[in-house]
Design an enzyme around this catalytic site. Structure first.
Site, short mmCIF file in Angstrom:
data_model
loop_
_atom_site.label_atom_id
_atom_site.label_comp_id
_atom_site.label_asym_id
_atom_site.label_seq_id
_atom_site.Cartn_x
_atom_site.Cartn_y
_atom_site.Cartn_z
N CYS A 154 41.99 40.79 50.87
CA CYS A 154 43.04 40.71 49.85
C CYS A 154 42.64 41.67 48.73
CB CYS A 154 43.21 39.27 49.36
SG CYS A 154 41.78 38.62 48.48
N ARG A 155 43.08 41.40 47.52
CA ARG A 155 42.75 42.29 46.40
C ARG A 155 41.31 42.10 45.93
NH1 ARG A 155 42.35 41.63 41.23
NH2 ARG A 155 43.37 39.61 41.23
#
Length: 108
Positions: free
Chosen positions: A75-76
Protein backbone atom coordinates in the site's frame (compact mmCIF):
# COMPACT_ATOMS: atom_id res chain seq x y z
CA UNK A 1 2.38 -5.67 27.72
CA UNK A 2 3.06 -9.34 27.94
CA UNK A 3 4.11 -10.82 24.60
CA UNK A 4 2.62 -14.21 25.37
CA UNK A 5 -0.87 -12.69 25.16
CA UNK A 6 -0.32 -11.64 21.55
CA UNK A 7 -1.02 -13.96 18.68
CA UNK A 8 1.93 -14.81 16.48
CA UNK A 9 2.03 -12.78 13.29
CA UNK A 10 1.37 -15.16 10.40
CA UNK A 11 2.92 -13.10 7.62
CA UNK A 12 6.31 -11.57 6.99
CA UNK A 13 7.27 -7.91 6.60
CA UNK A 14 9.91 -7.44 3.91
CA UNK A 15 12.25 -4.62 2.97
CA UNK A 16 11.87 -3.19 -0.51
CA UNK A 17 14.85 -5.15 -1.80
CA UNK A 18 13.68 -8.47 -0.32
CA UNK A 19 10.15 -7.86 -1.66
CA UNK A 20 11.49 -7.16 -5.15
CA UNK A 21 13.73 -10.23 -5.00
CA UNK A 22 10.79 -12.57 -4.26
CA UNK A 23 8.74 -10.86 -6.97
CA UNK A 24 11.57 -11.33 -9.48
CA UNK A 25 12.40 -14.92 -8.52
CA UNK A 26 8.85 -16.26 -8.06
CA UNK A 27 7.06 -15.74 -11.38
CA UNK A 28 3.90 -17.34 -9.98
CA UNK A 29 3.66 -14.84 -7.10
CA UNK A 30 0.64 -12.53 -7.10
CA UNK A 31 1.32 -8.84 -6.54
CA UNK A 32 -1.54 -7.05 -4.78
CA UNK A 33 -1.94 -3.30 -4.36
CA UNK A 34 -4.51 -2.71 -1.61
CA UNK A 35 -4.71 1.07 -2.02
CA UNK A 36 -7.72 2.92 -3.41
CA UNK A 37 -8.33 2.94 -7.16
CA UNK A 38 -7.29 6.60 -7.24
CA UNK A 39 -3.97 5.86 -5.54
CA UNK A 40 -3.44 2.92 -7.87
CA UNK A 41 -4.00 5.11 -10.95
CA UNK A 42 -1.36 7.56 -9.69
CA UNK A 43 1.28 4.84 -9.99
CA UNK A 44 1.66 1.20 -9.13
CA UNK A 45 4.30 -1.51 -9.25
CA UNK A 46 4.20 -3.13 -12.68
CA UNK A 47 1.96 -6.20 -12.74
CA UNK A 48 0.03 -5.35 -9.56
CA UNK A 49 -3.63 -6.23 -9.21
CA UNK A 50 -5.65 -3.61 -7.34
CA UNK A 51 -7.95 -4.84 -4.56
CA UNK A 52 -8.84 -1.87 -2.34
CA UNK A 53 -8.85 -2.98 1.30
CA UNK A 54 -11.35 -0.22 2.10
CA UNK A 55 -13.89 -1.36 -0.52
CA UNK A 56 -17.06 -3.23 0.40
CA UNK A 57 -16.08 -6.18 -1.79
CA UNK A 58 -12.54 -6.68 -0.45
CA UNK A 59 -13.43 -9.84 1.51
CA UNK A 60 -15.30 -11.32 -1.47
CA UNK A 61 -12.37 -10.68 -3.82
CA UNK A 62 -9.86 -12.15 -1.37
CA UNK A 63 -12.03 -15.23 -0.81
CA UNK A 64 -11.84 -15.90 -4.57
CA UNK A 65 -8.01 -16.04 -4.51
CA UNK A 66 -5.99 -19.27 -4.38
CA UNK A 67 -4.68 -19.63 -0.80
CA UNK A 68 -1.79 -21.82 -2.00
CA UNK A 69 -0.15 -19.07 -4.06
CA UNK A 70 2.42 -16.56 -2.82
CA UNK A 71 1.08 -13.02 -2.32
CA UNK A 72 3.19 -9.88 -2.22
CA UNK A 73 1.06 -7.07 -0.84
CA UNK A 74 1.67 -3.34 -0.63
CA UNK A 75 0.00 0.00 0.00
CA UNK A 76 1.25 3.55 0.55
CA UNK A 77 2.93 3.09 3.94
CA UNK A 78 2.70 -0.61 4.82
CA UNK A 79 -0.20 -0.26 7.27
CA UNK A 80 -3.15 -1.26 5.08
CA UNK A 81 -1.11 -3.99 3.41
CA UNK A 82 -0.17 -5.32 6.85
CA UNK A 83 -3.87 -5.47 7.71
CA UNK A 84 -4.57 -7.28 4.43
CA UNK A 85 -1.76 -9.76 5.14
CA UNK A 86 -3.11 -10.39 8.62
CA UNK A 87 -6.63 -10.95 7.28
CA UNK A 88 -5.44 -13.30 4.52
CA UNK A 89 -3.23 -15.28 6.90
CA UNK A 90 -6.25 -15.67 9.18
CA UNK A 91 -8.13 -17.23 6.24
CA UNK A 92 -5.37 -19.79 5.78
CA UNK A 93 -3.21 -18.12 3.13
CA UNK A 94 0.24 -19.52 3.88
CA UNK A 95 2.59 -17.28 1.90
CA UNK A 96 1.76 -13.61 2.40
CA UNK A 97 4.36 -10.86 2.45
CA UNK A 98 3.99 -7.18 3.32
CA UNK A 99 6.12 -4.46 1.75
CA UNK A 100 7.37 -2.70 4.89
CA UNK A 101 7.33 1.05 4.35
CA UNK A 102 4.92 0.83 1.42
CA UNK A 103 5.39 1.55 -2.25
CA UNK A 104 7.97 4.26 -1.54
CA UNK A 105 10.38 1.62 -0.25
CA UNK A 106 10.21 -0.44 -3.46
CA UNK A 107 13.44 0.00 -5.43
CA UNK A 108 13.27 1.09 -9.08
Amino acid sequence: MFDFFRTKKQYQDLSGNAFKQILTENKAAVLLDVRTAGEYRQGAIKGAKNIDIMSADFKTKVAALDPEKTYLIYCRSGNRSGQACNYMAGLGFKNVYNLSGGIGSFPN
